[in-house]
Design a protein around this motif. Structure first.
Motif, PDB file in Angstrom:
ATOM      1  N   ARG A  68       0.822  -1.207   0.000  1.00  0.00           N
ATOM      2  CA  ARG A  68       0.000   0.000   0.000  1.00  0.00           C
ATOM      3  C   ARG A  68       0.861   1.264   0.000  1.00  0.00           C
ATOM      4  NH1 ARG A  68      -2.860   0.756   4.187  1.00  0.00           N
ATOM      5  NH2 ARG A  68      -4.342   2.097   3.126  1.00  0.00           N
ATOM      6  N   LEU A  88       1.995   1.757  -3.563  1.00  0.00           N
ATOM      7  CA  LEU A  88       0.869   2.219  -4.382  1.00  0.00           C
ATOM      8  C   LEU A  88       0.434   3.642  -4.038  1.00  0.00           C
ATOM      9  CD1 LEU A  88      -1.300  -1.034  -4.347  1.00  0.00           C
ATOM     10  CD2 LEU A  88      -0.194  -0.011  -6.343  1.00  0.00           C
ATOM     11  N   HIS A 136      -0.961   4.591  -1.125  1.00  0.00           N
ATOM     12  CA  HIS A 136      -2.099   4.682  -0.199  1.00  0.00           C
ATOM     13  C   HIS A 136      -1.687   5.039   1.218  1.00  0.00           C
ATOM     14  CE1 HIS A 136      -5.034   3.504  -3.095  1.00  0.00           C
ATOM     15  NE2 HIS A 136      -4.442   2.359  -3.357  1.00  0.00           N
ATOM     16  N   PRO A 187      -2.132   7.767  -5.434  1.00  0.00           N
ATOM     17  CA  PRO A 187      -2.430   6.415  -5.917  1.00  0.00           C
ATOM     18  C   PRO A 187      -2.847   6.338  -7.390  1.00  0.00           C
ATOM     19  CG  PRO A 187      -3.374   6.742  -3.749  1.00  0.00           C
ATOM     20  CD  PRO A 187      -2.805   8.063  -4.162  1.00  0.00           C
TER      21      PRO A 187
END
Ligand SMILES: Nc1ncnc2c1ncn2[C@@H]1O[C@H](COP(=O)(O)OP(=O)(O)O)[C@@H](O)[C@H]1O
Ligand SMILES: [Mg+2]
Lengths: 239, 293
Positions: free
Chosen positions: A52, A55, A57, A77
């Protein structure tokens, strides 16, 4: 493009925090074009957090991240996704209030280099089970069908890298094997993958490289065959 | 009540319900998708009505005017204004709790009311019905129905249809619905959710303002109008099921009929009929008629 870059993903010294809890403590990770990398580690060791963070996030982060040589350390993201990275999240992330067809076509997008070969028809061809469910809502599917939908949706974005977090979690053995076949197909088609899964033997068998996390640190990394034979592996995985 | 009167009341109820829907749909979407309780939504309606009043002479002197040109300019301004408002204020509210949302959006009501007072004053104004629609259509030998009201219903119907089409059939609609259920996944499909929210907000603002603009010629333009419509719209949103656009449509039409016929049949209790309907529906379905997701 001026320079040809060997690695599609390069991450150096990745730190991540949830509030005041420091979860990742400086992780390095590289994925070459078309390469499969296995990410292992016991529960709660930071695998999903690493994903995450890559990415975009997890916003409380530090370190350097680049995709195709382009700095994405502070990217949002959707910008990371547009670099050709697709995500099959833990829990599948199927939109429950959209039909199967809508889940797929809302995601359709040509790839970074204009690739357009994963058409809606081809995805349905690869996942015939979904064809029978096109008008069903996402939350009316079985776990296996949801997983296929999530992977099919990832393919609709024509990615260069697919990140799969616990793709076989909670599925019946037969479906698990089917998912691994799909992963093998994806790998063969030249798309790089980053795989997290409980079944470390299968992960290592499908990967070129592997990385084992322990408490937010990379404790073991290298070619999958070397990692598989490392005496420390079983201790790190607690098996 | 004879048949013609009944028909007239039905047309009135329908028109009122559709106008309510235009305002309430934005309110329910902004809550359902972005999670923001927008108390200032009634002010958007008020701003629309005052735009219809204040823009008319400006548009008339600039491009020769007319009601429709004013409407067009007003809609364009509303979209731009809604977009800027989201960027400047609402985009900071998404991750915050409801108390902070209520405080900020209530603060905006005060700001908008004060600005209105400074810019156009506190008087009650009326907006002229456009010439071409000023006539009436005969319903029986003695009864007629104003053309403008039919026009309002028709244009609202077109908007409702367009809205449902966008929502159900287009990729934009799918993205918006997906965003209401899993924000992180939408982003990881390469969709800029902040931009998506901004568009939804601007559309919600413009719909409310548009409702205010087309309602202005039939309802007059007055200082408290924003607050009144806000309360009724919350009733609509709650009855319909918070976040549900279908629910908002059904509830808006229902309230349109209850309010209109309440005024005719039980004039003494007209003010409470709507709330009575709400209480009964919530006793029957505590989450509203169409619970979203
Ligand atoms: N959203 C979150 N908020 C706070 N702490 C979290 C959150 N997600 C995970 N954690 C914590 O971060 C650590 C790493 O979790 P995670 O990355 O999910 O591990 P893994 O995927 O390897 O099981 C765990 O201690 C977990 O409790
Ligand atoms: Mg995990």
């Amino acid at each position: 493009m001026a320079k040809s870059v060997e690695y599609l993903l390069e991450a150096e010294g990745i730190h991540a925090w949830y509030g005041s809890s420091h979860v990742l403590h400086g992780i390095d990770l590289r994925i070459a074009r078309g390469q499969t990398v296995g990410l292992l580690g016991r529960n709660g060791m930071g695998k999903s957090t690493l994903i995450r963070t890559l990415l975009g996030h997890v916003t409380q982060r530090d370190g350097r991240i680049s995709f195709f040589g382009e700095d994405c350390s502070h990217a949002r993201p959707h910008q990371v996704a547009r670099m050709g990275v697709a995500y099959v999240p833990e829990g599948r992330g199927v939109f429950p209030n959209l039909t199967v067809r809508e889940n797929l076509i809302m995601a359709a997008r040509p790839g970074r280099d204009g690739q357009n070969d994963w058409s809606y028809e081809r995805v349905l061809d690869r996942f015939p089970r979904l064809t029978e469910r096109l008008t069903n809502m996402g939350n009316q599917l079985s776990g296996g069908e949801q997983q296929m939908l999530s992977i099919g949706r990832a393919l609709m974005t024509h990615p260069d890298l697919i990140i799969l977090d616990e793709a076989t979690e909670g599925l019946a053995p037969l479906i698990v094997t089917e998912i691994w076949n799909v992963i093998a197909d994806i790998r063969e088609s030249g798309i790089a993958t980053l795989i997290v899964d409980r079944d470390f033997r299968r992960v290592l068998a499908h990967s070129d490289h592997a990385l084992v996390l322990q408490k937010g640190l990379s404790e073991l990394a290298g070619p999958a065959a070397d990692v598989a034979n490392d005496p420390a592996l079983t201790g790190l995985l607690g098996v | 009540m004879d048949l013609t009167t009944f028909l007239i009341q039905c047309l009135n109820a329908f028109q009122y319900g559709l106008l309510l829907f235009l305002v309430a749909s934005g309110l329910t979407l902004i809550f359902g998708i972005m999670g923001v309780i927008n108390l200032a939504h009634g002010s958007f309606y008020m701003i629309g009505a005052y735009l219809a009043y204040a823009l008319a002479p400006v548009v008339a002197s600039a491009i020769g005017g007319g009601f429709f040109a004013t409407l067009l300019v007003g809609v364009v301004l509303s979209v731009v204004f809604g977009y800027l408002l989201e960027w400047a204020f609402y985009s900071y509210l998404y991750e915050r709790d409801h108390l902070q949302q209520v405080l900020m959006t209530y603060g905006l009501i005060l700001v908008f009311e004060e600005l209105r007072s400074l810019l156009v004053g506190d008087n009650v104004y009326s907006v002229e019905i456009p010439q071409v629609l000023a006539g009436s259509i005969p319903l029986s030998e003695v009864m007629t129905y104003p053309t403008y009201r039919l026009f309002v219903s028709a244009i609202c119907l077109v908007l409702v249809g367009a809205m449902f089409w966008v929502f159900a059939r287009t990729r934009l609609g799918m993205m918006i619905r997906a965003g209401a259920s899993n924000r992180e996944m939408v982003q990881s499909l390469g969709i800029d959710i902040s931009f998506l929210y901004r568009v939804v907000f601007a559309a919600g603002f413009a719909l409310a303002a548009f409702a205010g603009m087309v309602a202005a010629p039939v309802s007059t333009v007055y200082p408290g109008m924003g607050g009144e419509v806000l309360i009724i719209c919350f009733v609509v949103v709650v009855i319909g099921g918070i976040g549900s656009i279908q629910g908002a449509l059904v509830a808006a039409l229902l309230i349109g009929f209850v309010d209109t016929f309440g005024k005719v049949l039980v004039p003494g209790a007209a003010g409470v009929m709507v709330y009575l309907a709400m209480a009964l529906i919530l006793l029957w379905k505590p989450d509203g008629l169409f619970k979203a997701g």
